[in-house]
Scaffold this motif. Structure first.
Motif, PDB file in Angstrom:
ATOM      1  N   VAL A  35     -71.356   6.044  54.058  1.00 14.06           N
ATOM      2  CA  VAL A  35     -70.303   5.727  53.173  1.00 14.06           C
ATOM      3  C   VAL A  35     -70.932   5.914  51.510  1.00 14.06           C
ATOM      4  O   VAL A  35     -70.342   6.837  50.961  1.00 14.06           O
ATOM      5  N   LEU A  36     -71.956   5.287  51.450  1.00 15.50           N
ATOM      6  CA  LEU A  36     -72.597   5.241  50.320  1.00 15.50           C
ATOM      7  C   LEU A  36     -73.137   6.809  50.028  1.00 15.50           C
ATOM      8  O   LEU A  36     -73.217   7.500  48.899  1.00 15.50           O
ATOM      9  N   ALA A  37     -73.622   7.511  50.931  1.00 19.32           N
ATOM     10  CA  ALA A  37     -74.348   8.677  51.066  1.00 19.32           C
ATOM     11  C   ALA A  37     -73.089   9.844  50.848  1.00 19.32           C
ATOM     12  O   ALA A  37     -73.487  10.583  49.772  1.00 19.32           O
ATOM     13  N   LEU A  52     -81.652   2.622  46.887  1.00 16.21           N
ATOM     14  CA  LEU A  52     -82.077   1.540  46.302  1.00 16.21           C
ATOM     15  C   LEU A  52     -81.028   0.323  46.901  1.00 16.21           C
ATOM     16  O   LEU A  52     -81.761  -0.653  47.210  1.00 16.21           O
ATOM     17  N   LEU A  53     -79.801   0.407  47.179  1.00 16.28           N
ATOM     18  CA  LEU A  53     -79.048  -0.474  47.648  1.00 16.28           C
ATOM     19  C   LEU A  53     -79.714  -0.760  49.320  1.00 16.28           C
ATOM     20  O   LEU A  53     -79.431  -1.957  49.704  1.00 16.28           O
ATOM     21  N   ALA A  54     -79.920   0.291  49.818  1.00  9.82           N
ATOM     22  CA  ALA A  54     -80.359   0.121  51.414  1.00  9.82           C
ATOM     23  C   ALA A  54     -81.616  -0.617  51.391  1.00  9.82           C
ATOM     24  O   ALA A  54     -81.781  -1.484  52.047  1.00  9.82           O
ATOM     25  N   GLY A  55     -82.589  -0.472  50.360  1.00 12.04           N
ATOM     26  CA  GLY A  55     -83.572  -1.488  50.472  1.00 12.04           C
ATOM     27  C   GLY A  55     -83.252  -2.728  49.847  1.00 12.04           C
ATOM     28  O   GLY A  55     -84.061  -3.655  50.454  1.00 12.04           O
ATOM     29  N   ILE A  72     -83.571   5.893  56.392  1.00 11.62           N
ATOM     30  CA  ILE A  72     -82.442   5.942  56.828  1.00 11.62           C
ATOM     31  C   ILE A  72     -81.268   6.721  55.786  1.00 11.62           C
ATOM     32  O   ILE A  72     -80.782   7.578  55.922  1.00 11.62           O
ATOM     33  N   ALA A  73     -81.115   5.715  54.669  1.00  8.28           N
ATOM     34  CA  ALA A  73     -80.417   5.957  53.510  1.00  8.28           C
ATOM     35  C   ALA A  73     -80.892   7.381  52.926  1.00  8.28           C
ATOM     36  O   ALA A  73     -80.015   8.367  52.773  1.00  8.28           O
ATOM     37  N   ALA A  74     -82.234   7.748  52.871  1.00  4.37           N
ATOM     38  CA  ALA A  74     -82.571   9.056  52.276  1.00  4.37           C
ATOM     39  C   ALA A  74     -82.105  10.103  53.185  1.00  4.37           C
ATOM     40  O   ALA A  74     -81.703  11.277  52.582  1.00  4.37           O
ATOM     41  N   ALA A  80     -75.804  14.667  53.985  1.00  2.00           N
ATOM     42  CA  ALA A  80     -74.375  14.801  53.469  1.00  2.00           C
ATOM     43  C   ALA A  80     -74.277  15.955  52.282  1.00  2.00           C
ATOM     44  O   ALA A  80     -73.507  16.587  51.956  1.00  2.00           O
ATOM     45  N   LEU A  81     -75.576  16.175  51.587  1.00  2.00           N
ATOM     46  CA  LEU A  81     -75.805  17.224  50.584  1.00  2.00           C
ATOM     47  C   LEU A  81     -76.208  18.627  51.291  1.00  2.00           C
ATOM     48  O   LEU A  81     -76.040  19.792  50.532  1.00  2.00           O
ATOM     49  N   LEU A  82     -76.663  18.399  52.295  1.00  2.00           N
ATOM     50  CA  LEU A  82     -77.505  19.871  52.790  1.00  2.00           C
ATOM     51  C   LEU A  82     -76.329  20.958  52.987  1.00  2.00           C
ATOM     52  O   LEU A  82     -76.581  21.997  52.581  1.00  2.00           O
ATOM     53  N   PRO A  83     -75.148  20.734  53.416  1.00  2.00           N
ATOM     54  CA  PRO A  83     -74.286  21.814  53.386  1.00  2.00           C
ATOM     55  C   PRO A  83     -73.832  22.644  52.120  1.00  2.00           C
ATOM     56  O   PRO A  83     -73.802  23.942  52.065  1.00  2.00           O
ATOM     57  N   TRP A  84     -73.974  21.398  51.157  1.00  2.00           N
ATOM     58  CA  TRP A  84     -73.496  21.999  49.786  1.00  2.00           C
ATOM     59  C   TRP A  84     -74.664  22.858  49.282  1.00  2.00           C
ATOM     60  O   TRP A  84     -74.254  23.954  48.573  1.00  2.00           O
ATOM     61  N   ALA A  85     -75.964  22.341  49.510  1.00  2.00           N
ATOM     62  CA  ALA A  85     -76.979  22.862  48.940  1.00  2.00           C
ATOM     63  C   ALA A  85     -77.392  24.227  49.521  1.00  2.00           C
ATOM     64  O   ALA A  85     -77.637  25.531  48.966  1.00  2.00           O
TER      65      ALA A  85
END
Length: 272
Positions: A35-37, A52-55, A72-74, A80-85
């Motif tokens: 959700v955060l990603a 940072l929140l995950a850590g 995992i968060a990274a 989440a951003l790969l399709p846009w990039a």
């Protein structure tokens, strides 16, 4: 304004993501990371906050859990951003791997140039630079303005530091700052009536509330993160809207303790 802009959606995603992230079951915590990603799609500047929140959520579980959670968060942010990039890399007008936005240079220059005040006023400098920017495409414009801002900061370090302080003050101002509302005593009074008690309770809760240290760090981290982010761009009251719900948990803990003491008297610890 918060409903019209992205604050409401991002505030919900941040709150739900943090709530799920704090759950002990790993699958639920990973759902919170997801959700955060996805919230980075709403507010690109949150890209570092997810990690940072995950850590922070795994801080009391040992370094191996911290490293695993941040990894995992990274990975989820990347996914989440790969399709846009990839879309941008193949777009005929871009042809570049743009992971978030091409507005970063505009925002950075908005915060650091000769006429900067800490507030956002893009029209003023965009009009003056129009002959130059007109010849550049979207990616080149972003790069040009980012480079100009970095050169200005290097040439005016003292002024840049003062502007950063001004943006922090604007972000956490207890009263409205706009010309429409900041000069009206009624709106100033409403701002003070809300902001001052909230801020005082938050500080008291941060200092004395009976909450786990990890919880306090997790709840205050978004406020610290976005304060730093907007010290490097522009400051506005609306940028703190999404971080106030986590802060309200700490403020609520302080208020709850005060009400309990008022209703039941000070607690007495048994000896022995």
């Amino acid at each position: 304004t918060g409903l019209i802009l992205s604050e409401t959606l991002f505030a919900c995603m941040l709150a739900w993501g943090m709530c799920l992230l704090a759950r002990p079951r790993p699958i639920i915590a990973v759902t919170g990371m997801l959700v955060l990603a996805l919230s980075v799609q709403v507010r690109p500047s949150a890209v570092g906050l997810v990690v940072l929140l995950a850590g922070a959520a795994a801080w009391n579980q040992g370094w191996h859990r911290v490293i695993r959670s941040t990894a995992i968060a990274a990975a989820l942010v990347l996914a989440a951003l790969l399709p846009w990039a990839e879309r941008n890399a193949h777009h005929p007008q871009l042809r570049a791997w743009i992971w978030t936005t091409t507005n970063g240079g505009v925002t950075l220059y908005d915060g650091f140039h000769d006429g900067a005040t800490g507030a956002s006023d893009q029209k003023a400098f965009l009009d003056s630079l129009k002959p130059t920017l007109w010849r550049l495409d979207e990616v080149q414009r972003d790069q040009y303005l980012a480079q100009a801002a970095h050169e200005w900061i290097a040439a005016h370090p003292g002024r840049a530091l003062a502007l950063a302080g001004s943006k922090v003050a604007r972000t956490w101002s207890p009263i409205p700052l706009s010309s429409e509302y900041g000069r009206d005593a009624r709106y100033v009074a409403v701002g003070l009536i809300y902001s001052l008690p909230f801020d005082v309770l938050f500080l008291i809760g941060l200092w004395k509330a009976v909450l786990p240290r990890t919880a306090k760090v997790l709840l205050v981290l978004p406020a610290i993160y976005f304060t730093g982010i907007h010290a490097l761009s522009v400051g506005s009251l609306r940028y703190r809207i999404p971080v106030e719900p986590p802060m309200a948990v700490i403020a609520g803990a302080a208020l709850s303790a005060a009400c309990s003491r008022f209703l039941h008297g000070p607690s007495r610890r048994k000896s022995g």
